[in-house]
Design an enzyme around this catalytic site. Structure first.
Site, PDB file in Angstrom:
ATOM      1  N   GLU A 253       0.310  -1.236   0.168  1.00 19.46           N
ATOM      2  CA  GLU A 253      -0.112   0.269  -0.274  1.00 19.46           C
ATOM      3  C   GLU A 253       0.944   1.251   0.330  1.00 19.46           C
ATOM      4  O   GLU A 253       1.747   1.223   0.756  1.00 19.46           O
ATOM      5  CB  GLU A 253      -1.106   0.090   1.375  1.00 19.46           C
ATOM      6  CG  GLU A 253      -1.755   1.461   1.365  1.00 19.46           C
ATOM      7  CD  GLU A 253      -2.677   1.700   2.826  1.00 19.46           C
ATOM      8  OE1 GLU A 253      -3.097   2.102   2.216  1.00 19.46           O
ATOM      9  OE2 GLU A 253      -1.843   1.366   3.651  1.00 19.46           O
ATOM     10  N   HIS A 321     -11.160  -1.953   2.169  1.00 20.13           N
ATOM     11  CA  HIS A 321     -11.830  -1.324   3.505  1.00 20.13           C
ATOM     12  C   HIS A 321     -11.519  -0.527   3.548  1.00 20.13           C
ATOM     13  O   HIS A 321     -12.067   0.183   4.926  1.00 20.13           O
ATOM     14  CB  HIS A 321     -10.858  -2.390   4.892  1.00 20.13           C
ATOM     15  CG  HIS A 321      -9.591  -2.299   5.464  1.00 20.13           C
ATOM     16  ND1 HIS A 321      -8.812  -1.953   3.686  1.00 20.13           N
ATOM     17  CD2 HIS A 321      -9.394  -2.050   6.062  1.00 20.13           C
ATOM     18  CE1 HIS A 321      -7.332  -2.440   4.289  1.00 20.13           C
ATOM     19  NE2 HIS A 321      -7.209  -1.423   5.839  1.00 20.13           N
ATOM     20  N   ASP A 322     -10.974   0.020   3.453  1.00 22.51           N
ATOM     21  CA  ASP A 322     -10.748   2.025   3.296  1.00 22.51           C
ATOM     22  C   ASP A 322     -12.011   2.590   3.193  1.00 22.51           C
ATOM     23  O   ASP A 322     -11.565   3.943   2.982  1.00 22.51           O
ATOM     24  CB  ASP A 322      -9.470   2.254   3.471  1.00 22.51           C
ATOM     25  CG  ASP A 322      -7.916   1.758   5.103  1.00 22.51           C
ATOM     26  OD1 ASP A 322      -8.917   1.441   5.916  1.00 22.51           O
ATOM     27  OD2 ASP A 322      -7.276   1.471   4.450  1.00 22.51           O
TER      28      ASP A 322
HETATM   29  C1  GLC Z   1      -3.577   1.207   5.904  1.00 28.10           C
HETATM   30  C2  GLC Z   1      -5.244   0.827   6.434  1.00 28.10           C
HETATM   31  C3  GLC Z   1      -5.555   1.380   6.700  1.00 28.10           C
HETATM   32  C4  GLC Z   1      -5.324   2.140   8.463  1.00 28.10           C
HETATM   33  C5  GLC Z   1      -3.961   2.328   8.155  1.00 28.10           C
HETATM   34  C6  GLC Z   1      -3.255   2.241   9.832  1.00 28.10           C
HETATM   35  O1  GLC Z   1      -4.435   2.777   4.987  1.00 28.10           O
HETATM   36  O2  GLC Z   1      -5.667   0.061   4.671  1.00 28.10           O
HETATM   37  O3  GLC Z   1      -7.249   0.737   7.538  1.00 28.10           O
HETATM   38  O4  GLC Z   1      -5.662   2.118   9.266  1.00 28.10           O
HETATM   39  O5  GLC Z   1      -2.767   1.422   7.662  1.00 28.10           O
HETATM   40  O6  GLC Z   1      -2.648   1.774   9.439  1.00 28.10           O
END
Ligand code: GLC
Length: 541
Positions: A253, A321-322
Site C-alpha cells: 500500500e 476496507h478504507d
Molecule cells: C492503512 C490501512 C488502514 C489503516 C492505516 C494505518 O491505510 O489500510 O486501514 O488505518 O493503514 O495502519
C-alpha cells in the site's frame, strides 16, 4: 508467469466477514466455513486484513504481538487450520503486514518509554521543543488521521511520533534492530505457509529527517517520509534476505505514489504496488475524500489507461476496507444498480493485472445509510468529524461530508441471508448492518441467475479459463469519451471489452466487433450504435 499473475484475489476484513461463534464479530472459523463459497466464486488467493493480536484502536492495524492471533478471531490452531483448508482448495493466503507502527500496547513500546531500555530506540522519541517556556511537539508534522503527529508522554517527558492515531507509535527504521525484528516476523509466517504479505502504508516507514516541513492542507511532513530512498533500501534488504528466498508475494500500500515511484518499488523490492490515483484523482478536491466533487468517468478511464500502459503489471481494485463502496461511488444505487455493479465488475476483471475483489463487492453491497456519528466505529472517521466541527461546520454538514469518506461503509457485516442481522449473528453485531440486507444478501444472490454474484462468477470463470484475459496484452480502442474499450490478446485469441462507464446512454464511434459472450443487459445487439447506461460487453474476435 507466476501464480499471482493468473489468480483473482479476494480481500477479507475478518471482523465483518463471517461470525462462526455468534459473538457479533467475524472470526477465523467463520472464514474457514466460507472457503467453499469463495471457491465457487473462482477465487485463487485471499488477502486477509490483520488477524494478529491487536488493541483494536484501528481494527487490527495496531498490532500488539506480531506472532500471535487476536483472541477475538480465534487461536493459532484456527489460523493453521485455515491455511490447511485453503490449501486443499488451492487458495493462497496473503497476510496483512503492519510494520510502519505498532500498537501502544505492544511490549516493545511499553518498554521503550524507559530511555535506558534497549527498546527505546525502536520508536521515534524526541525532546519537546521549548518555546517561551512551553513544551511543544518537536516539529510541525500532521498525523494522517489529523492533529499533530506527536504525542507527549508524561512518564518520560518526551514526545513520540505517530503518523496515524496516537495509539499507533511509528517504529524507528533508522535502527537496524527494528529491521531484524521484521525479518523474524516475515519468516515466522512464511514458515507457517502463508504465500506473502500486503504491506500496510509501506512507503512511509523511513523518515529522512525530523525537520519542520512545508505547511500543507494535509500531510505536512510528507517530503520527509513518503517514498524515501531509505525506504527503498530497507525493502531491498527485506527482499534479498527473506522475501526472495521464500518466493513470497508482496503487494504494497503506497500512499500518493507516482508512476515513476511505483516502478521503483517493484525493482527487487515488492511484487506489486496498489495505485490510488484512480481513487483520489477522480472524485475529490485536493485529494481530500470529504471534499467530494462530481465523479467523471472519463477521468477514471484516463487514469486506468495510464497505469495499464506504463506499468508492467498492476493490482486492479475499486474497493478495500478504507474506501466507500464502488457502486455508490462510480455506479448507480437506483435504476441501473445491477447494470452498474456488473459493468464495474467487467472493468475490474478484464484489465491486465491482478484483480482484488473486496468482500461484499461481489453481491453489490452499497454504502450504508448511517444516521449519526453514534453508529460509527472507525477512529479515523471520528477524527475527521471532530475536526470539521472544530472548523465550525454545522453538525449536519459535517456529518454529510464525513460520510463521503466513512470507512465503515465498507466494514458493515456481510449479510448472508435475509434473517435478523442478515444471518451474520443473532446478538448485536460489532457494527450495524447495511439497511438493505433483505434485498442485498448472499443467499438471494446465489439463488437468482441474473444476480451480481452470478455475473462475477461467470466473469471470473471466463478469466480463469482464458489466458488472453489473464496474461494477454492490452490495446485500447477509442469508442467515445466515457467508454472504456480495449482488446486483450494472446496467441490466436482476442477478446474485446467495451464498457460505458457513465449513467447516460452514449453513441459509439463504431459498432462493437466480435461475438458477444458476456454482457450485463438482457441482450446485446452487435449492430447497436448506442450503449445504454453502464452497459458493458465482452466479445470474442
Ligand atoms: C492503512 C490501512 C488502514 C489503516 C492505516 C494505518 O491505510 O489500510 O486501514 O488505518 O493503514 O495502519
Amino acid at each position: 508467469m507466476e501464480w499471482w499473475n493468473k489468480r483473482v484475489f479476494y480481500q477479507i476484513y475478518p471482523r465483518s466477514f463471517c461470525d462462526a461463534n455468534n459473538d457479533g464479530m467475524g472470526d477465523i472459523q467463520g472464514i474457514i466455513s466460507k472457503l467453499p463459497y469463495l471457491k465457487e466464486l473462482g477465487i485463487g488467493a485471499i488477502w486477509l486484513s490483520p488477524v494478529t493480536a491487536s488493541s483494536d484502536y484501528d481494527n487490527g492495524y495496531d498490532v500488539s504481538d506480531y506472532c500471535d492471533i487476536n483472541p477475538k478471531f480465534g487461536t493459532m490452531d484456527d489460523f493453521k487450520a485455515l491455511l490447511k483448508e485453503a490449501d486443499k482448495l488451492d487458495i493462497k493466503i496473503v497476510m496483512d503486514l503492519v510494520i510502519n507502527h505498532t500498537s501502544d500496547q505492544h511490549r516493545w513500546f511499553i518498554e521503550s518509554k524507559n530511555p535506558e531500555s534497549p527498546y527505546h530506540n525502536y520508536y521515534v522519541w524526541k525532546e519537546p521543543r521549548l518555546v517561551k517556556g512551553k513544551k511543544l511537539p518537536p516539529n510541525n508534522w500532521d498525523s494522517l488521521f489529523l492533529g499533530s503527529a506527536w504525542k507527549y508522554c508524561e512518564e518520560n517527558g518526551l514526545y513520540y511520533l505517530h503518523l496515524f492515531t496516537e495509539n499507533q507509535p511509528d517504529l524507528n527504521y533508522n535502527n537496524p534492530a527494528v529491521i531484524e525484528e521484521v525479518k523474524k516476523i516475515l519468516k515466522f509466517w512464511l514458515d507457517m505457509g502463508v504465500a506473502g504479505f500486503r504491506c500496510d502504508v509501506i512507503n512511509c516507514i523511513y523518515k529522512t529527517s525530523y525537520d519542520d516541513a512545508k505547511k500543507r492542507r494535509i500531510k505536512t511532513g510528507k517530503e520527509f517520509y513518503l517514498s524515501q530512498k531509505g525506504c527503498h533500501d530497507i525493502l531491498k534488504e527485506l527482499n534479498r534476505d527473506v522475501l526472495k528466498p521464500y518466493n513470497a508475494f508482496t503487494v504494497g500500500e503506497t500512499m500518493d505514489v507516482s508512476l515513476e515511484e511505483a516502478k521503483d518499488f517493484i525493482q527487487d523490492e515488492l511484487t506489486l504496488v496498489f495505485p490510488f490515483e484512480h481513487h483520489t484523482g477522480v472524485d475529490c478536491w485536493f485529494q481530500i475524500p470529504v471534499l467530494k466533487r462530481k465523479y467523471k468517468p472519463f477521468r477514471m478511464i484516463k487514469i486506468l489507461k495510464k497505469w495499464q500502459t506504463k506499468m508492467p503489471w498492476t493490482p486492479l481494485f475499486f474497493e478495500n476496507h478504507d474506501q466507500v463502496r464502488s457502486v455508490s461511488r462510480f455506479g448507480d444505487e437506483g435504476k441501473y444498480y445491477k447494470e452498474s455493479v456488473k459493468m464495474l465488475a467487467t472493468v475490474l476483471l478484464t484489465q491486465r493485472g491482478t484483480p482484488f475483489i473486496y468482500q461484499g463487492e461481489e453481491i453489490g453491497l452499497t454504502n450504508t445509510d448511517f444516521k449519526s456519528m453514534d453508529e460509527i466505529d472507525d477512529i479515523a472517521t471520528k477524527n475527521i468529524y471532530d475536526t470539521l466541527r472544530r472548523l465550525k461546520f454545522g453538525k449536519k454538514r459535517a456529518f454529510k461530508m464525513t460520510m463521503n469518506y466513512a470507512r465503515d461503509h465498507a466494514r458493515t457485516p456481510i449479510p448472508w441471508d435475509d434473517s435478523e442481522n442478515g444471518g451474520f449473528c443473532t446478538v448485536k453485531p460489532w457494527l450495524r448492518l447495511n439497511e438493505k440486507y433483505k434485498e442485498i444478501n448472499v443467499k438471494k444472490n446465489l439463488s437468482e441467475s441474473d444476480s451480481c454474484f452470478n455475473y462475477y462468477k461467470k466473469l471470473i470463470a471466463l478469466r480463469n479459463e482464458e489466458e488472453a484475459l489473464q496474461l494477454g496484452d492490452i490495446e485500447f480502442a477509442d469508442l467515445g469519451k466515457d467508454i472504456f474499450a480495449y482488446y486483450r490478446k494472446k496467441d490466436d485469441k482476442t477478446f474485446f471489452i467495451v464498457s460505458n462507464m457513465s449513467g447516460k446512454a452514449q453513441k459509439i464511434r463504431e459498432e462493437v466487433r466480435g461475438l458477444p459472450i458476456l454482457f450485463n443487459y438482457r441482450n446485446f445487439n452487435p449492430q447497436q450504435k448506442i450503449l445504454r447506461p453502464f452497459e458493458s460487453v465482452i466479445t470474442r474476435i
